[in-house]
Design a protein around this motif. Sequence first.
Motif, PDB file in Angstrom:
ATOM      1  N   ALA A   1       3.836  -2.968  -5.829  1.00  0.00           N
ATOM      2  CA  ALA A   1       4.573  -2.261  -4.935  1.00  0.00           C
ATOM      3  C   ALA A   1       5.087  -3.307  -3.902  1.00  0.00           C
ATOM      4  O   ALA A   1       5.967  -3.160  -3.134  1.00  0.00           O
ATOM      5  CB  ALA A   1       3.417  -1.356  -4.069  1.00  0.00           C
TER       6      ALA A   1
ATOM      7  N   HIS B   1       0.984  -1.130  -0.187  1.00  0.00           N
ATOM      8  CA  HIS B   1       0.121   0.006  -0.082  1.00  0.00           C
ATOM      9  C   HIS B   1       0.742   1.376   0.062  1.00  0.00           C
ATOM     10  O   HIS B   1       1.666   1.333   1.002  1.00  0.00           O
ATOM     11  CB  HIS B   1      -0.923  -0.138   1.206  1.00  0.00           C
ATOM     12  CG  HIS B   1      -1.890  -0.963   0.972  1.00  0.00           C
ATOM     13  ND1 HIS B   1      -2.974  -1.239   2.105  1.00  0.00           N
ATOM     14  CD2 HIS B   1      -2.039  -2.081   0.175  1.00  0.00           C
ATOM     15  CE1 HIS B   1      -3.793  -2.357   1.751  1.00  0.00           C
ATOM     16  NE2 HIS B   1      -3.159  -2.786   0.480  1.00  0.00           N
TER      17      HIS B   1
ATOM     18  N   ARG C   1       2.546  -4.582 -14.023  1.00  0.00           N
ATOM     19  CA  ARG C   1       1.295  -5.005 -14.044  1.00  0.00           C
ATOM     20  C   ARG C   1       0.584  -5.035 -15.396  1.00  0.00           C
ATOM     21  O   ARG C   1       0.973  -4.064 -16.285  1.00  0.00           O
ATOM     22  CB  ARG C   1       0.227  -3.911 -12.941  1.00  0.00           C
ATOM     23  CG  ARG C   1       0.965  -3.757 -11.671  1.00  0.00           C
ATOM     24  CD  ARG C   1       0.169  -2.781 -10.966  1.00  0.00           C
ATOM     25  NE  ARG C   1       0.720  -2.551  -9.404  1.00  0.00           N
ATOM     26  CZ  ARG C   1       0.713  -1.329  -8.870  1.00  0.00           C
ATOM     27  NH1 ARG C   1       0.555  -0.292  -9.397  1.00  0.00           N
ATOM     28  NH2 ARG C   1       1.092  -1.370  -7.678  1.00  0.00           N
TER      29      ARG C   1
HETATM   30 MG    MG Z   1      -0.651  -2.603  -3.875  1.00  0.00          MG
END
Ligand code: MG
Length: 422
Positions: free
Chosen positions: A298, A40, A304
């Motif tokens: 992350a 995060h 991605r």
């Molecule tokens: Mg993430």
Amino acid sequence: MVDLLLGLQWGDEGKGKIVDVLTKNYDIIARFQGGPNAGHTLEFDGIKHVLHTIPSGIFHENAMNIVGNGVVIDPVIFKKELDNLDKFDIDIASKLLISRKAHLILPTHRLLDAASETSKGKAKIGSTLKGIGPTYMDKTGRNGMRVGDLEFSNWKKKYRALANKHEAMIGFYNVDIQYDLKELEEEFLEGIKTLKKLQFIDSEQYIFSAMAEDKKILAEGAQGSLLDIDFGTYPYVTSSNTTAAGACTGLGVAPGKIGKVLGIFKAYTTRVGSGPFPTELFDKDGETMGRVGNEFGATTGRPRRCGWLDLVALKYAVQINGVTELMMMKADVLSGFETIKVCTAYQYNGKTIQHLPYNIEGENVIPLYTELKGWAKDLTKLTKADQLPPALNDYIAFLEKELNVPIKIVSVGPDRLQTIYR
Ligand code: MG
Ligand code: GDP
Ligand code: IMO
């Protein structure tokens, strides 16, 4: 009351950023599932922080942060996270509380994850290799070790028995996994030492008391609805319930005590790891989204996969979670596209359908798109809703009508301040 903040896609929607933005309105931020598979990201004052296990409210003075019973904790990664916070003036010992019922990720869980993935070959899940699957397997198999076990003197015996069993299991996979368990265990013991400096609590009791005092609680989800163990794109999912129900079991919150359900999504779609992704792009548009959106995991740094917004999947996530408010992230990344496409239906076995079928793999599902006009304006310096370009307002209005839920926040950059309220 407990509000929930949940990712509605395949993770990485921007949960960390929004939890950080919203923490000023809450007394407690609590993680309820997942573990260090999460990454995060928060950005403010020119500094970027990535959290894996620690709730995203940790940088605010006003809020307590809880790692709930539904979370799985790797003491090694946890120690690294805490070490990274050392240089900031945060009173971790009093602001971060750990549920005794949270399960521990052992070094051998990580090895089992690697052995399982290697043995699957091309069919691998693309796991983050953090030991998530094997740890939740031990939890549901009733073999796991919990944080509370560390308060008893026999925990090392328990650890040894479980680690020995895992070593035998690694043998069954019959794959070439190189490791030095002694070294891994040293690191693990260091991590446990650090973990034991924190307060262990019966987090459900803590939350009952907080609710009795009318404290405001925000439950921070990890991963996203399409990675949910029950409702995601199984088997290409994670091993926990990432949806609203997971907050009930992962914190001990009764369904009637849930207030707002905040659903967060990107203005397009990304996925990291294997598994079906109907709107995935393999062309210049997908490449642009990845580059402009800086779409790299992350936690693992993997690129991605990118594609247009899948409204069929998003509607499903809104329904499963009972979303009451939406937040659209990364609108800035779509600036410059002449046309914005949204998948509003699938062609499935020769029929047009508007729901997620059992299997969305491969050729099964062809996305059908509605096209909207794009906008050229750079959004990253905007601060107010009335500055948004008309074509973006049209995009938002289209989504609100289709989803029947208001979009309350539009995010136009990674920084705390790049957040527009509507
Ligand atoms: Mg993430
Ligand atoms: P999470 O796992 O849901 O917390 O999301 P991640 O942190 O894994 O991924 C979101 C990425 O997008 C991070 O690098 C954020 O800094 C970044 N980000 C968040 N919101 C925005 C936004 O509105 N615009 C842009 N360009 N980046 C954003
Ligand atoms: P946040 O909280 C994106 C994906 C992995 C893999 C699958 C299973 O940052 O949004 P696992 O390690 O859980 O066994 O991997 O789930 N995955 C994520 N993808 N964001 C995450 O977390 C993820 N956590 C797991 O890539 O496909």
